[in-house]
Design an enzyme around this catalytic site. Structure first.
Site, PDB file in Angstrom:
ATOM      1  N   GLU A   1     -77.477  61.236  44.804  1.00  0.00           N
ATOM      2  CA  GLU A   1     -76.789  59.927  45.062  1.00  0.00           C
ATOM      3  C   GLU A   1     -75.183  60.432  45.514  1.00  0.00           C
ATOM      4  O   GLU A   1     -74.708  59.935  46.402  1.00  0.00           O
ATOM      5  CB  GLU A   1     -76.665  59.214  43.814  1.00  0.00           C
ATOM      6  CG  GLU A   1     -77.631  58.296  43.464  1.00  0.00           C
ATOM      7  CD  GLU A   1     -78.106  57.231  44.476  1.00  0.00           C
ATOM      8  OE1 GLU A   1     -77.076  56.972  45.125  1.00  0.00           O
ATOM      9  OE2 GLU A   1     -79.059  56.717  44.498  1.00  0.00           O
ATOM     10  N   SER A   2     -74.597  61.246  44.563  1.00  0.00           N
ATOM     11  CA  SER A   2     -73.248  61.556  44.963  1.00  0.00           C
ATOM     12  C   SER A   2     -72.765  62.965  44.793  1.00  0.00           C
ATOM     13  O   SER A   2     -71.488  63.347  44.619  1.00  0.00           O
ATOM     14  CB  SER A   2     -72.389  60.915  43.782  1.00  0.00           C
ATOM     15  OG  SER A   2     -72.562  61.195  42.529  1.00  0.00           O
TER      16      SER A   2
END
Length: 279
Positions: A164-165
């Site tokens: 995700e990040s």
């Protein structure tokens, strides 16, 4: 240090009390907050003393040290009791941590009950998580700990967070997904995340969503990953991974990091999690 990512620099440099601690206690708390990054146990000693004098902020911060095993041995029961006490006296962040830690308990640290020093965490070398820089490793440990509290395999939660990040608490996508777990505003609201750029709140929200999806899809990792990316409605509509290139690539990346068709909790994780937390 892990907690420096939760207690932001602004918190350390600004007044540390939410609930009106006396000026002398505020000075003591500020000194303890500055000490955390070099000597977490020394900070715990100061927080214990301030908590005995009635500081609600000290209760909260000591609870954070016990929750994540910083300077003092990890003890969820003591952390939960401290958060409960602070929350009852109006401490907003303590209330948020109660939602994160998900454990009802009534056990105070001995240093709160009498003038003794808290038990010191043995100085062991912190495990190194491969292919992560120092800041990512700190966030990764928070992800793993919160996953344990919610009965999610820490390695699965970490795999989602990395895809995700790349474990960046300030990440912001073009679709307004925010923080470590890239929560869109609707998901943040759904799981009661008030500040999506607060690492612990964001991770709690993302992990709670994973737990909900794991229950919905009976631990099917592919469907959970696809739903986390595209939403459960899309997965249900297509009865599997939606034919979206982004989602298909996302699932492949997650499966490369977590190569199990079915969610599993290794026995040593189950032992560490101890009792089933109170919902």
């Amino acid at each position: 240090m892990m907690l420096s990512l939760i207690f932001s620099t602004a918190l350390v440099l600004a007044p540390v009390s939410d609930v009106g601690d006396a000026p002398l206690l505020q000075e003591s708390l500020l000194a303890a907050a500055k000490l955390e990054s070099q000597d977490a146990w020394g900070a715990a000693v100061l927080y214990c003393a301030a908590a005995r004098k009635g500081s609600v902020e000290a209760q909260y911060r000591l609870g954070m040290l016990y929750a994540f095993g910083e300077g003092v041995p990890e003890n969820r029961k003591m952390a939960s009791t401290l958060f409960s006490s602070a929350a009852e006296q109006g401490h907003v962040r303590a209330h948020a941590m109660l939602e994160t830690i998900r454990l009802g308990a009534s056990v105070l640290p001995p240093c709160i009950l009498s003038e003794v020093k808290p038990e010191k965490l043995p100085e062991l070398a912190a495990p190194t998580l491969p292919a992560l820089n120092a800041n990512q490793q700190k966030i990764a440990r928070i992800v793993q700990q919160i996953a344990l509290w919610h009965d999610v395999d820490p390695q699965f939660a970490l795999s989602i967070a990395r895809v995700e990040s790349q474990l960046n608490p300030q990440a912001l996508s073009l679709k307004s997904a925010q923080g470590v777990m890239q929560l869109i505003p609707g998901t943040a609201e759904r799981f009661n995340v008030r500040d999506a750029f607060n690492a612990s709140q964001n991770i709690r929200g993302g992990v709670r969503y994973l737990r909900w999806l794991l229950d919905r899809y009976q631990g099917n990792v592919v469907l959970v990953a696809a739903s986390y990316n595209a939403g459960e409605k899309a997965v249900d509509r297509y009865k599997g991974v939606p034919p979206y290139p982004e989602t298909q690539s996302y699932v492949a990346k997650v499966m490369k990091l977590y190569p199990y068709a079915q969610h599993k909790m290794k026995q040593h994780y189950i032992n560490k999690a101890q009792m089933r937390p109170v919902l």
